[in-house]
Design a protein around this motif. Structure first.
Motif, PDB file in Angstrom:
ATOM      1  N   ALA A 160      47.095 100.434  42.360  1.00  0.00           N
ATOM      2  CA  ALA A 160      48.097 100.207  41.318  1.00  0.00           C
ATOM      3  C   ALA A 160      48.907 101.471  41.050  1.00  0.00           C
ATOM      4  O   ALA A 160      50.123 101.420  40.822  1.00  0.00           O
ATOM      5  N   ALA A 161      48.236 102.632  41.097  1.00  0.00           N
ATOM      6  CA  ALA A 161      48.942 103.906  40.906  1.00  0.00           C
ATOM      7  C   ALA A 161      49.934 104.149  42.036  1.00  0.00           C
ATOM      8  O   ALA A 161      51.017 104.705  41.820  1.00  0.00           O
ATOM      9  N   LEU A 162      49.562 103.731  43.259  1.00  0.00           N
ATOM     10  CA  LEU A 162      50.474 103.870  44.395  1.00  0.00           C
ATOM     11  C   LEU A 162      51.717 103.005  44.198  1.00  0.00           C
ATOM     12  O   LEU A 162      52.848 103.455  44.437  1.00  0.00           O
ATOM     13  N   ASP A 163      51.527 101.771  43.757  1.00  0.00           N
ATOM     14  CA  ASP A 163      52.674 100.894  43.495  1.00  0.00           C
ATOM     15  C   ASP A 163      53.565 101.479  42.407  1.00  0.00           C
ATOM     16  O   ASP A 163      54.804 101.427  42.507  1.00  0.00           O
ATOM     17  N   LEU A 164      52.950 102.037  41.371  1.00  0.00           N
ATOM     18  CA  LEU A 164      53.727 102.640  40.285  1.00  0.00           C
ATOM     19  C   LEU A 164      54.516 103.843  40.790  1.00  0.00           C
ATOM     20  O   LEU A 164      55.684 104.039  40.417  1.00  0.00           O
ATOM     21  N   ALA A 165      53.891 104.660  41.646  1.00  0.00           N
ATOM     22  CA  ALA A 165      54.584 105.831  42.193  1.00  0.00           C
ATOM     23  C   ALA A 165      55.775 105.412  43.048  1.00  0.00           C
ATOM     24  O   ALA A 165      56.836 106.050  43.001  1.00  0.00           O
ATOM     25  N   ARG A 166      55.613 104.350  43.818  1.00  0.00           N
ATOM     26  CA  ARG A 166      56.724 103.865  44.633  1.00  0.00           C
ATOM     27  C   ARG A 166      57.866 103.349  43.761  1.00  0.00           C
ATOM     28  O   ARG A 166      59.032 103.658  44.021  1.00  0.00           O
ATOM     29  N   ARG A 167      57.536 102.581  42.729  1.00  0.00           N
ATOM     30  CA  ARG A 167      58.588 102.054  41.850  1.00  0.00           C
ATOM     31  C   ARG A 167      59.312 103.193  41.130  1.00  0.00           C
ATOM     32  O   ARG A 167      60.537 103.148  40.966  1.00  0.00           O
ATOM     33  N   GLN A 168      58.543 104.216  40.694  1.00  0.00           N
ATOM     34  CA  GLN A 168      59.167 105.339  40.011  1.00  0.00           C
ATOM     35  C   GLN A 168      60.066 106.123  40.950  1.00  0.00           C
ATOM     36  O   GLN A 168      61.155 106.576  40.568  1.00  0.00           O
ATOM     37  N   ALA A 169      59.639 106.287  42.199  1.00  0.00           N
ATOM     38  CA  ALA A 169      60.463 106.983  43.188  1.00  0.00           C
ATOM     39  C   ALA A 169      61.760 106.236  43.442  1.00  0.00           C
ATOM     40  O   ALA A 169      62.841 106.837  43.518  1.00  0.00           O
ATOM     41  N   VAL A 170      61.671 104.914  43.569  1.00  0.00           N
ATOM     42  CA  VAL A 170      62.878 104.105  43.784  1.00  0.00           C
ATOM     43  C   VAL A 170      63.799 104.208  42.569  1.00  0.00           C
ATOM     44  O   VAL A 170      65.026 104.343  42.717  1.00  0.00           O
ATOM     45  N   LEU A 171      63.213 104.170  41.374  1.00  0.00           N
ATOM     46  CA  LEU A 171      64.019 104.281  40.155  1.00  0.00           C
ATOM     47  C   LEU A 171      64.722 105.635  40.088  1.00  0.00           C
ATOM     48  O   LEU A 171      65.914 105.707  39.740  1.00  0.00           O
ATOM     49  N   ASP A 172      64.007 106.704  40.431  1.00  0.00           N
ATOM     50  CA  ASP A 172      64.611 108.039  40.400  1.00  0.00           C
ATOM     51  C   ASP A 172      65.752 108.149  41.412  1.00  0.00           C
ATOM     52  O   ASP A 172      66.787 108.767  41.124  1.00  0.00           O
ATOM     53  N   VAL A 173      65.564 107.554  42.595  1.00  0.00           N
ATOM     54  CA  VAL A 173      66.606 107.614  43.625  1.00  0.00           C
ATOM     55  C   VAL A 173      67.857 106.865  43.173  1.00  0.00           C
ATOM     56  O   VAL A 173      68.975 107.384  43.266  1.00  0.00           O
ATOM     57  N   ARG A 174      67.674 105.657  42.673  1.00  0.00           N
ATOM     58  CA  ARG A 174      68.838 104.869  42.248  1.00  0.00           C
ATOM     59  C   ARG A 174      69.551 105.537  41.077  1.00  0.00           C
ATOM     60  O   ARG A 174      70.792 105.529  41.009  1.00  0.00           O
ATOM     61  N   SER A 175      68.789 106.108  40.153  1.00  0.00           N
ATOM     62  CA  SER A 175      69.401 106.779  39.012  1.00  0.00           C
ATOM     63  C   SER A 175      70.199 108.001  39.456  1.00  0.00           C
ATOM     64  O   SER A 175      71.333 108.203  39.007  1.00  0.00           O
ATOM     65  N   ALA A 176      69.615 108.818  40.340  1.00  0.00           N
ATOM     66  CA  ALA A 176      70.316 110.016  40.808  1.00  0.00           C
ATOM     67  C   ALA A 176      71.532 109.645  41.650  1.00  0.00           C
ATOM     68  O   ALA A 176      72.606 110.251  41.508  1.00  0.00           O
ATOM     69  N   PHE A 177      71.393 108.655  42.524  1.00  0.00           N
ATOM     70  CA  PHE A 177      72.507 108.249  43.383  1.00  0.00           C
ATOM     71  C   PHE A 177      73.654 107.707  42.532  1.00  0.00           C
ATOM     72  O   PHE A 177      74.831 108.032  42.766  1.00  0.00           O
ATOM     73  N   SER A 178      73.320 106.879  41.548  1.00  0.00           N
ATOM     74  CA  SER A 178      74.360 106.348  40.665  1.00  0.00           C
ATOM     75  C   SER A 178      75.004 107.462  39.855  1.00  0.00           C
ATOM     76  O   SER A 178      76.225 107.461  39.641  1.00  0.00           O
ATOM     77  N   GLY A 179      74.182 108.431  39.410  1.00  0.00           N
ATOM     78  CA  GLY A 179      74.726 109.552  38.647  1.00  0.00           C
ATOM     79  C   GLY A 179      75.690 110.394  39.452  1.00  0.00           C
ATOM     80  O   GLY A 179      76.697 110.878  38.926  1.00  0.00           O
TER      81      GLY A 179
END
Length: 258
Positions: free
Chosen positions: A155-174
């Motif tokens: 579950a921690a691995l899934d959370l880390a992947r989702r957080q990484a994707v969220l950080d990428v999309r946020s930075a790319f959009s920014g």
């Protein structure tokens, strides 16, 4: 009176900005161990490059594979799965190969013919089998605990992947948002300079008042401030994007430092 009010407000904002600057300098000093003598500002006319590739899905895939938090969580999952296997394997019999060798030596007594010297050696080789028959539920409890910890790591691995994707999309959009703002603010700074000249000419001719000139000047400086902030923000977003994908290196910092 209006000009004096604006001046007082501007002085107050300047003091707040100086306090914020001093606070950030103190934090920088705590990181470096000593206060830097000078800080180089961002040069005028620096063109901020777009991320390569300019495809958010490509960065997302890289983050899923190379993000450091994802890699750490994946290693934890593998460790917990090995622990589950280790606990499970304790139920199987253990077969050991056992070997021993001993030697015995005696000098004897030359005055007693019955007491003679001896040399003896013996060796043994065998197989030893041990099997857990009753453990009062200990192995079962260990297995349940190890399985639960493995699921938690997953579950921690899934959370880390989702957080990484969220950080990428946020930075790319920014990055794209800030670059759009940079283009608009550059036009705003240019038009603000023209408006300031026009208001100043009108003031000298008596058709404008001093507050009109001050308003134009304030708007121009605000546009310059927002432009500088957007240029800095896009650089920070680039660093965040590369950090989220595990590709941030010293070369990236050297490029920005230049």
């Amino acid at each position: 009176e209006e000009a004096k009010t604006r001046e007082g407000l501007a002085r107050s904002q300047r003091e707040a900005a100086l306090d914020d600057l001093n606070d950030k300098n103190s934090k920088l000093e705590s990181i470096l161990g000593s206060a830097p003598e000078t800080l180089a500002p961002l040069r005028e006319g620096v063109v901020v490059p777009k991320p390569e590739p300019d495809d958010v899905e490509a960065w997302v895939q890289t983050a899923r594979d190379r993000n450091y938090s994802v890699l750490a969580a994946r290693a934890q999952v593998q460790a917990e799965l090995l622990e589950v296997r280790r606990v499970h394997d304790q139920r199987y019999p253990n077969v050991d190969l056992v070997a021993s060798y001993s030697r015995n030596y005696s000098n004897g007594n030359i005055t007693d013919p019955n007491d003679y010297g001896t040399r003896a050696g013996s060796g043994q080789v065998g197989i030893q089998l041990s099997m857990p028959i009753f453990d009062s539920g200990g192995l079962h409890a260990q297995g349940v605990e190890a399985t639960a910890r493995a699921r938690k790591a997953g579950a921690a691995l899934d959370l880390a992947r989702r957080q990484a994707v969220l950080d990428v999309r946020s930075a790319f959009s920014g990055i794209h948002s800030d670059m759009t703002q940079i283009d608009a603010l550059e036009i705003s700074v240019s038009s603000g300079t023209s408006a300031l000249r026009g208001n100043f000419v009108g003031y000298t001719l008596g058709i404008r008042i001093n507050s009109d000139v001050l308003n134009s000047e304030q708007q121009r400086f605000q546009a310059r401030r927002d432009l500088a902030r957007s240029r800095y923000d896009v650089l920070i977003q680039v660093l965040k994007l590369k950090a989220a994908t595990g590709t941030l290196g010293v070369g990236d910092l050297m490029q920005i430092n230049a």
